[in-house]
Write a protein that holds these residues in place. Structure first.
Motif, mmCIF file in Angstrom:
data_model
loop_
_atom_site.group_PDB
_atom_site.id
_atom_site.type_symbol
_atom_site.label_atom_id
_atom_site.label_comp_id
_atom_site.label_asym_id
_atom_site.label_seq_id
_atom_site.Cartn_x
_atom_site.Cartn_y
_atom_site.Cartn_z
ATOM 1 N N SER A 386 0.842 -1.195 0.000
ATOM 2 C CA SER A 386 0.000 0.000 0.000
ATOM 3 C C SER A 386 0.870 1.235 0.000
ATOM 4 N N ASP A 387 0.236 2.392 -0.265
ATOM 5 C CA ASP A 387 0.988 3.628 -0.265
ATOM 6 C C ASP A 387 1.568 3.928 1.108
ATOM 7 N N THR A 388 0.900 3.458 2.160
ATOM 8 C CA THR A 388 1.379 3.715 3.508
ATOM 9 C C THR A 388 2.755 3.110 3.731
ATOM 10 N N SER A 389 3.002 1.920 3.150
ATOM 11 C CA SER A 389 4.284 1.262 3.374
ATOM 12 C C SER A 389 5.424 2.034 2.743
ATOM 13 N N SER A 390 5.145 2.833 1.705
ATOM 14 C CA SER A 390 6.196 3.582 1.040
ATOM 15 C C SER A 390 6.370 4.973 1.618
ATOM 16 N N ALA A 391 5.490 5.379 2.511
ATOM 17 C CA ALA A 391 5.615 6.702 3.113
ATOM 18 C C ALA A 391 6.791 6.716 4.073
ATOM 19 N N ASP A 394 6.468 11.471 8.708
ATOM 20 C CA ASP A 394 5.210 11.605 9.429
ATOM 21 C C ASP A 394 4.194 12.396 8.618
ATOM 22 N N GLU A 395 4.652 13.408 7.882
ATOM 23 C CA GLU A 395 3.736 14.219 7.076
ATOM 24 C C GLU A 395 3.084 13.389 5.981
ATOM 25 N N GLU A 396 3.878 12.547 5.331
ATOM 26 C CA GLU A 396 3.315 11.705 4.272
ATOM 27 C C GLU A 396 2.305 10.713 4.846
ATOM 28 N N ARG A 398 0.548 11.071 7.539
ATOM 29 C CA ARG A 398 -0.639 11.807 7.971
ATOM 30 C C ARG A 398 -1.536 12.151 6.784
ATOM 31 N N ALA A 399 -0.912 12.563 5.668
ATOM 32 C CA ALA A 399 -1.691 12.882 4.478
ATOM 33 C C ALA A 399 -2.420 11.645 3.958
ATOM 34 N N LEU A 400 -1.749 10.492 3.978
ATOM 35 C CA LEU A 400 -2.392 9.262 3.532
ATOM 36 C C LEU A 400 -3.519 8.860 4.476
ATOM 37 N N TRP A 401 -3.314 9.056 5.763
ATOM 38 C CA TRP A 401 -4.371 8.742 6.731
ATOM 39 C C TRP A 401 -5.594 9.617 6.507
#
Length: 432
Positions: A386-391, A394-396, A398-401
């Protein structure tokens, strides 16, 4: 008879050759006949090789010369499936399950000592001429060859084209010495050489996984996805090894003795290297895998016509085309699962597949070095990336969340509490 006796009176003393023959032949027979009773496939496979037909029921001229005659019907000779084309090669079921059960170390060692002792005497007997060899037993009957100079030239071309491995000087020196030994010990014995390479090629993955277990046991670092990839790589190398055993690559005791002892030493050597530098441990394996690509590619080029006339071992069909191919996909980290489904209709296909496998190992070893140096995570291709694993910040994350929360809120409708994704937001998760 009387005239012959008078002309040639019996000698009162035996020659050294006669004494050796009469002294050691019973002992050799005592050690070599029991394996034929315990493993009847070794004796029956000789008859099978003389009576099998090829896929079309007609043997080619080259297969006739080598004693092969293949058949398209019948059950698999190594028990890996029903109603498969008969295999003229050695059964490898013992490679999957070598022995009846797990046992105490001393019991396994004693059993192995007896088994290896029989083959030691058999090899000595064949070497000195006391026992006849079997010219129809693989790999002698396959008619395959490999030029050491051609392998060296392939390596030089690869490195000149930019495919060289930037290895540590010590690693490069050990690699060069190993290649020199291979060239001299296995000259014009390609299948035995490949078996030796594959018994060694599995060891690094054992070492890597052992070290990862150690790190995790101490609570230092956890890398389950990396362990998963290494397990799949070892599973791939295991099947390369089983293919070479089906082709008779481990028939001689001396080859097995050397291979097992080098593998044992190599395991502990890599444990020490990984303990100090995982990057160098992966780099050394990249050297070996790149050499394997050169070796198998050269072998295919030199024996293409001959390999195309020989059938694949059943274990190769089983691994590349049948059953659960999850592990086959899992070690190829640069490919999507299911994107590679190679053919396996001849021995040529088998060795081409192995060469491609080794190239995939090279890619994985490079990715593991990037993981060790840059922190670029190596994961199984089956993992849900998922995109979360590549973030990475913390800002990235948070944006995905926030993006995920908005999508959930849209699905949940306006009624009810909403999901909250930040202190500044009053939205909460919809209870209904």
């Amino acid at each position: 008879v009387k005239e012959a006796t008078a002309a040639n009176p019996p000698r009162t003393s035996w020659s050294v050759e006669h004494m050796l023959l009469t002294s050691f032949t019973p002992l050799l027979l005592a050690f070599t006949l029991p394996p034929l009773r315990l493993r009847p496939h070794l004796a029956s496979s000789r008859l099978a090789r003389l009576t099998m037909a090829d896929e079309h029921g007609v043997a080619t001229d080259s297969t006739k010369r080598s004693g092969f005659r293949f058949s398209s019907g019948g059950a698999s000779s190594d028990g890996l499936g029903d109603s498969k084309p008969s295999s003229p090669y050695l059964p490898i079921s013992e490679g999957y399950l070598d022995g009846d059960k797990p046992d105490a170390a001393w019991a396994l060692a004693a059993t192995n000592f007896v088994k290896q002792g029989r083959t030691i005497l058999s090899q000595i007997g064949e070497t000195v001429g006391l026992l006849p060899g079997d010219p129809l037993r693989p790999p002698a009957c396959l008619g395959l060859s490999l030029s050491n100079e051609a392998v060296k030239e392939a390596e030089r071309r690869r490195e000149a084209a930019g495919g060289s491995v930037d290895a540590h000087p010590v690693s490069r020196t050990l690699y060069d010495v190993g290649c020199l030994l291979l060239d001299n010990l296995f000259d014009q014995r390609p299948i035995q050489r490949f078996w030796f390479l594959e018994i060694i090629a599995r060891i690094p993955y054992f070492s890597y996984v052992s070290m990862l277990h150690l790190y995790e046991s101490f609570g230092w670092w956890r890398g389950p996805e990396l362990r998963k990839v290494h397990n799949a790589e070892e599973w791939n190398e295991l099947h390369h090894l089983l293919i070479m055993e089906a082709l008779g690559g481990n028939a001689q005791w001396s080859d097995r003795f050397l291979g097992y002892h080098v593998a044992f030493s190599y395991y502990w050597f890599l444990i020490g290297v990984y303990l100090c530098s995982p990057r160098i441990a992966y780099q050394f394996m990249e050297l070996l895998e790149a050499h394997a690509v050169d070796t198998y590619s050269t072998f295919v080029k030199e024996n293409r016509e001959r390999l195309s006339q020989l059938p694949p071992p059943a274990v190769a069909r089983s691994y590349y085309t049948e059953g659960d191919l999850y592990y086959f996909d899992d070690f190829q980290v640069d490919r999507k699962p299911g994107s590679r489904r190679p053919a396996c209709d001849s021995l040529l296909d088998v060795f081409e597949n192995i060469a491609i496998d080794e190239g995939e190992h090279v890619k994985t070893m490079r990715a593991c070095q990037d993981y060790a140096v840059l922190g670029k995570v190596v994961v199984s291709p089956h993992a849900v990336n998922s995109d979360t694993s590549s973030a990475t910040s913390d800002e990235e994350r948070r944006a995905l969340w926030k993006q995920w929360a908005e999508e959930v809120n849209q699905l949940g409708g306006a009624a009810g509490p909403r999901v909250s994704f930040g202190a500044e937001s009053s939205e909460e998760w919809p209870l209904k």
